[in-house]
Design an enzyme around this catalytic site. Structure first.
Site, PDB file in Angstrom:
ATOM      1  N   SER A 104       0.765  -1.248  -0.132  1.00 30.22           N
ATOM      2  CA  SER A 104      -0.323   0.278  -0.427  1.00 30.22           C
ATOM      3  C   SER A 104       1.154   1.010   0.378  1.00 30.22           C
ATOM      4  O   SER A 104       0.205   2.295   0.465  1.00 30.22           O
ATOM      5  CB  SER A 104      -0.784   0.266   0.791  1.00 30.22           C
ATOM      6  OG  SER A 104       0.055   0.135   2.315  1.00 30.22           O
TER       7      SER A 104
ATOM      8  N   PHE B   1      11.724  -6.495   0.734  1.00 30.41           N
ATOM      9  CA  PHE B   1      10.243  -6.932   2.011  1.00 30.41           C
ATOM     10  C   PHE B   1       9.591  -8.578   1.688  1.00 30.41           C
ATOM     11  O   PHE B   1       8.662  -8.880   2.484  1.00 30.41           O
ATOM     12  CB  PHE B   1       9.341  -5.834   2.231  1.00 30.41           C
ATOM     13  CG  PHE B   1       9.537  -4.561   2.927  1.00 30.41           C
ATOM     14  CD1 PHE B   1      10.882  -4.514   3.880  1.00 30.41           C
ATOM     15  CD2 PHE B   1       8.873  -3.509   2.578  1.00 30.41           C
ATOM     16  CE1 PHE B   1      11.575  -3.679   4.483  1.00 30.41           C
ATOM     17  CE2 PHE B   1       9.929  -2.040   2.793  1.00 30.41           C
ATOM     18  CZ  PHE B   1      10.716  -2.117   3.733  1.00 30.41           C
TER      19      PHE B   1
ATOM     20  N   LYS C 210       9.368  -4.067  -8.894  1.00 30.04           N
ATOM     21  CA  LYS C 210      10.919  -3.491  -9.282  1.00 30.04           C
ATOM     22  C   LYS C 210      12.181  -3.960  -8.557  1.00 30.04           C
ATOM     23  O   LYS C 210      12.122  -2.964  -7.700  1.00 30.04           O
ATOM     24  CB  LYS C 210      11.097  -2.230 -10.013  1.00 30.04           C
ATOM     25  CG  LYS C 210       9.634  -1.774 -11.240  1.00 30.04           C
ATOM     26  CD  LYS C 210       9.593  -0.953 -11.837  1.00 30.04           C
ATOM     27  CE  LYS C 210       7.931  -0.857 -12.538  1.00 30.04           C
ATOM     28  NZ  LYS C 210       8.383   0.366 -13.162  1.00 30.04           N
TER      29      LYS C 210
ATOM     30  N   ALA D  72       3.930   6.289 -10.318  1.00 29.30           N
ATOM     31  CA  ALA D  72       2.497   6.080  -9.465  1.00 29.30           C
ATOM     32  C   ALA D  72       2.070   7.923  -8.891  1.00 29.30           C
ATOM     33  O   ALA D  72       0.168   7.744  -9.506  1.00 29.30           O
ATOM     34  CB  ALA D  72       2.793   5.739  -7.799  1.00 29.30           C
TER      35      ALA D  72
ATOM     36  N   LYS E 103      16.208  -0.983 -15.462  1.00 27.93           N
ATOM     37  CA  LYS E 103      15.760   0.837 -15.603  1.00 27.93           C
ATOM     38  C   LYS E 103      16.430   1.176 -14.337  1.00 27.93           C
ATOM     39  O   LYS E 103      16.682   3.085 -14.458  1.00 27.93           O
ATOM     40  CB  LYS E 103      15.080   1.081 -15.586  1.00 27.93           C
ATOM     41  CG  LYS E 103      13.197   0.273 -15.359  1.00 27.93           C
ATOM     42  CD  LYS E 103      12.940   1.968 -14.789  1.00 27.93           C
ATOM     43  CE  LYS E 103      11.961   1.432 -13.182  1.00 27.93           C
ATOM     44  NZ  LYS E 103      10.815   2.559 -12.853  1.00 27.93           N
TER      45      LYS E 103
ATOM     46  N   ASN F 270      14.647   7.691  -7.771  1.00 30.07           N
ATOM     47  CA  ASN F 270      15.905   6.998  -8.148  1.00 30.07           C
ATOM     48  C   ASN F 270      16.487   8.463  -9.020  1.00 30.07           C
ATOM     49  O   ASN F 270      17.852   8.221  -7.807  1.00 30.07           O
ATOM     50  CB  ASN F 270      16.023   5.970  -8.968  1.00 30.07           C
ATOM     51  CG  ASN F 270      14.905   4.550  -7.859  1.00 30.07           C
ATOM     52  OD1 ASN F 270      15.973   3.784  -7.393  1.00 30.07           O
ATOM     53  ND2 ASN F 270      14.314   4.296  -8.431  1.00 30.07           N
TER      54      ASN F 270
ATOM     55  N   GLN G  20      15.153   1.607  -4.631  1.00 30.47           N
ATOM     56  CA  GLN G  20      15.986   0.850  -5.071  1.00 30.47           C
ATOM     57  C   GLN G  20      17.067   0.844  -6.414  1.00 30.47           C
ATOM     58  O   GLN G  20      17.458  -0.088  -6.441  1.00 30.47           O
ATOM     59  CB  GLN G  20      14.765   0.147  -6.383  1.00 30.47           C
ATOM     60  CG  GLN G  20      13.460  -0.401  -5.871  1.00 30.47           C
ATOM     61  CD  GLN G  20      12.231   0.493  -5.940  1.00 30.47           C
ATOM     62  OE1 GLN G  20      12.183   1.846  -6.761  1.00 30.47           O
ATOM     63  NE2 GLN G  20      11.303   0.514  -4.548  1.00 30.47           N
TER      64      GLN G  20
HETATM   65  N1  LIG Z   1       5.733   4.172  -6.872  1.00 31.30           N
HETATM   66  C1  LIG Z   1       6.006   3.938  -8.297  1.00 31.30           C
HETATM   67  O1  LIG Z   1       6.144   5.274  -9.087  1.00 31.30           O
HETATM   68  C2  LIG Z   1       6.799   2.810  -9.039  1.00 31.30           C
HETATM   69  C3  LIG Z   1       6.273   2.844 -10.061  1.00 31.30           C
HETATM   70  C4  LIG Z   1       6.087   1.513 -10.784  1.00 31.30           C
HETATM   71  C5  LIG Z   1       6.766   0.061  -9.847  1.00 31.30           C
HETATM   72  N2  LIG Z   1       6.729   0.833  -8.694  1.00 31.30           N
HETATM   73  C6  LIG Z   1       7.349  -0.501  -7.352  1.00 31.30           C
HETATM   74  O2  LIG Z   1       6.048  -1.025  -7.203  1.00 31.30           O
HETATM   75  C7  LIG Z   1       6.245  -1.014  -5.901  1.00 31.30           C
HETATM   76  C8  LIG Z   1       6.394  -0.623  -4.421  1.00 31.30           C
HETATM   77  O3  LIG Z   1       7.014   0.280  -4.606  1.00 31.30           O
HETATM   78  P1  LIG Z   1       5.742   1.513  -4.190  1.00 31.30           P
HETATM   79  O4  LIG Z   1       6.275   2.888  -4.727  1.00 31.30           O
HETATM   80  O5  LIG Z   1       4.302   1.200  -3.439  1.00 31.30           O
HETATM   81  O6  LIG Z   1       6.689   1.869  -2.148  1.00 31.30           O
HETATM   82  P2  LIG Z   1       6.649   2.514  -1.228  1.00 31.30           P
HETATM   83  O7  LIG Z   1       8.285   3.040  -1.560  1.00 31.30           O
HETATM   84  O8  LIG Z   1       6.221   4.447  -1.291  1.00 31.30           O
HETATM   85  O9  LIG Z   1       6.371   2.499  -0.167  1.00 31.30           O
HETATM   86  C9  LIG Z   1       6.955   1.819   1.495  1.00 31.30           C
HETATM   87  C10 LIG Z   1       5.985   0.518   0.989  1.00 31.30           C
HETATM   88  O10 LIG Z   1       6.625   0.127   2.260  1.00 31.30           O
HETATM   89  C11 LIG Z   1       5.972  -0.297   3.704  1.00 31.30           C
HETATM   90  N3  LIG Z   1       6.955  -1.065   4.134  1.00 31.30           N
HETATM   91  C12 LIG Z   1       7.256  -0.520   5.213  1.00 31.30           C
HETATM   92  N4  LIG Z   1       8.540  -0.831   5.758  1.00 31.30           N
HETATM   93  C13 LIG Z   1       8.556  -1.930   5.864  1.00 31.30           C
HETATM   94  C14 LIG Z   1       8.625  -3.538   6.725  1.00 31.30           C
HETATM   95  N5  LIG Z   1       9.574  -3.169   7.462  1.00 31.30           N
HETATM   96  N6  LIG Z   1       7.914  -3.908   5.869  1.00 31.30           N
HETATM   97  C15 LIG Z   1       6.979  -3.992   5.168  1.00 31.30           C
HETATM   98  N7  LIG Z   1       6.398  -2.989   4.373  1.00 31.30           N
HETATM   99  C16 LIG Z   1       7.134  -2.279   4.538  1.00 31.30           C
HETATM  100  C17 LIG Z   1       5.396   0.424   3.089  1.00 31.30           C
HETATM  101  O11 LIG Z   1       3.859   0.408   3.826  1.00 31.30           O
HETATM  102  C18 LIG Z   1       4.931   0.630   2.207  1.00 31.30           C
HETATM  103  O12 LIG Z   1       3.565   0.036   1.426  1.00 31.30           O
HETATM  104  C19 LIG Z   1       9.147  -1.004  -5.370  1.00 31.30           C
HETATM  105  O13 LIG Z   1       8.958  -1.849  -5.945  1.00 31.30           O
HETATM  106  C20 LIG Z   1       8.740  -0.020  -6.838  1.00 31.30           C
HETATM  107  O14 LIG Z   1       9.380   0.297  -7.229  1.00 31.30           O
HETATM  108  C21 LIG Z   1       6.538   1.566  -8.002  1.00 31.30           C
END
Ligand SMILES: NC(=O)c1ccc[n+]([C@@H]2O[C@H](COP(=O)([O-])OP(=O)(O)OC[C@H]3O[C@@H](n4cnc5c(N)ncnc54)[C@H](O)[C@@H]3O)[C@@H](O)[C@H]2O)c1
Length: 365
Positions: free
Chosen positions: A12, A98, A121, A155, A206, A271, A299
């Site tokens: 989330s 995680f 990713k 996002a 990337k 990044n 990442q």
């Molecule tokens: N944000 C973007 O624009 C985007 C776009 C495409 C893909 N992604 C990929 O999606 C994946 C998730 O990214 P995001 O942007 O939703 O996350 P984020 O980096 O915004 O948020 C961190 C998440 O990790 C959780 N978290 C923190 N500490 C934790 C712990 N100890 N144990 C379990 N969960 C914990 C938090 O609750 C939160 O949901 C990543 O692999 C990212 O590369 C992100």
């Protein structure tokens, strides 16, 4: 009539919440989906209240996607097993650091027919060296088939419903159609391909290149220099797939998961932003991650370390000079200006008459 499929989202954060907004809305449009979407939320206190409570009462993830409403049928759940137990479809969308911890409690608990899709990713490290694709890791741990979704999808922009494309890698045609129904909207267009590994590898690599783009931004170079980093990064991404995932299709690099995601990340992503600040502030990556990202995770530097581990083990660092230099800059082994030396001397600068005696993967014929 078949029973409507129950959907669970594990994660989330910024992307997890943006995708919950889409999925929560789409499940109500098809009889094939159950109307409730269960979202696992890592519990945190925000202004003295539990984040799950805030989401379930205000329908907003005030920490990771502030200002955007989630559909009220998206229910935040602090326990991963409660969230996933009955699910037919699980969307994995947490930072890759995680994923093992989140999957462990699910071992042996999921239905045999459950399918998963990873939006994560990054890579995980294999014991004894090498990398593991996150989709393979999930499959190995919870024993379900796992597809992937990657694309030029910052996002915040997706949550604002600004048009973009995405790529789903899925080998099963019927499951691919189900994912398209679940995730596609008029502003978020899905293309399904069967080259699953290449889609996922693009999504991870990337972020390394984006760190390189941030370094040249921080050094004060211009868009032409950044374009060189992007081009050379793309060449190394393609070469990485040729070497480690043979059979990958060149066309996949021209889908949203390939060149489009690379461009958007090198201009807009976190990044790039943190790498730029690394050069201009002189602070460490860890300090900047804490200071600049409000709990979000980086990442690029971690993926660069994981890839370097693999390249080093195979004696291949010199064949991936851009990935290698970015890793060394993150560690402080070479200064950020090493980025310019790296791109200036990159082997992809060979002219066609030099290349005649060299094969695609760089070895002499
Ligand atoms: N944000 C973007 O624009 C985007 C776009 C495409 C893909 N992604 C990929 O999606 C994946 C998730 O990214 P995001 O942007 O939703 O996350 P984020 O980096 O915004 O948020 C961190 C998440 O990790 C959780 N978290 C923190 N500490 C934790 C712990 N100890 N144990 C379990 N969960 C914990 C938090 O609750 C939160 O949901 C990543 O692999 C990212 O590369 C992100």
């Amino acid at each position: 009539m078949t029973t409507p499929k129950k959907i669970c989202i594990l994660g989330s954060g910024n992307w997890g919440s943006a995708i919950a907004k889409i999925v929560g809305s789409n499940v109500t449009k098809f009889d094939t989906f159950d109307n409730e979407v269960r979202m696992y939320v890592y519990e945190e206190m925000v202004d003295g209240r539990k984040l799950t409570e805030i989401i379930n009462t205000t329908h907003e993830n005030v920490k990771y996607l502030p200002g955007k409403k989630l559909p009220s049928n998206v229910v935040a759940i602090p326990d991963v097993v409660d969230a996933a137990l009955d699910a037919d479809v699980i969307i994995f969308v947490i930072p890759h650091q995680f994923i093992r911890k989140i999957c462990q409690p699910l071992i042996g608990k999921l239905k045999p027919t459950t399918v998963g899709i990873s939006l994560i990713k990054g890579f995980d490290l294999k014991e004894g060296g090498g990398i593991v694709l996150i989709s393979h890791l999930i499959k190995e741990v919870v024993n379900i088939p796992v597809s992937v979704l990657m694309g030029a999808n910052l996002a915040g922009e997706v949550a604002e419903e600004k048009f973009c494309e995405t790529t789903i890698g899925c080998r099963d045609v019927e499951v691919g159609k189900m994912y398209r129904n679940l995730i596609q909207t008029d502003y978020f267009r899905v293309v399904v391909v069967d080259d699953v590994e290449a889609v996922e590898v693009c999504g991870a690599l990337k972020n390394i290149v984006a760190s390189g783009a941030g370094f040249v931004d921080g050094l004060g170079y211009g868009d032409n220099t950044k374009a060189a980093v992007i081009r050379l990064g793309l060449m190394e991404m393609i070469k990485f797939c040729e070497v480690f995932y043979p059979g990958s299709k060149l066309g996949t690099f021209f889908e949203s998961c390939g060149v489009a995601d690379l461009i958007t990340t090198c201009y807009g992503g976190r990044n790039r932003r943190v790498a730029e600040a690394f050069v201009t502030s002189g602070k460490s990556i860890e300090e900047l991650e804490k200071e600049m990202l409000n709990g979000q995770k980086l990442q690029g530097p971690y993926t660069a370390a994981e890839v370097n581990h693999m390249l080093k083990a195979k004696g291949m660092e010199s064949r991936f000079p851009l990935f290698t230099a970015i890793h060394q800059i993150c560690l402080g082994v070479i200064p950020p200006s090493g980025m310019i030396d790296c791109i200036r001397n990159h082997p992809e600068h060979m002219c066609s008459f030099d290349k005649q005696h060299t094969s695609v993967s760089g070895s002499h014929e």
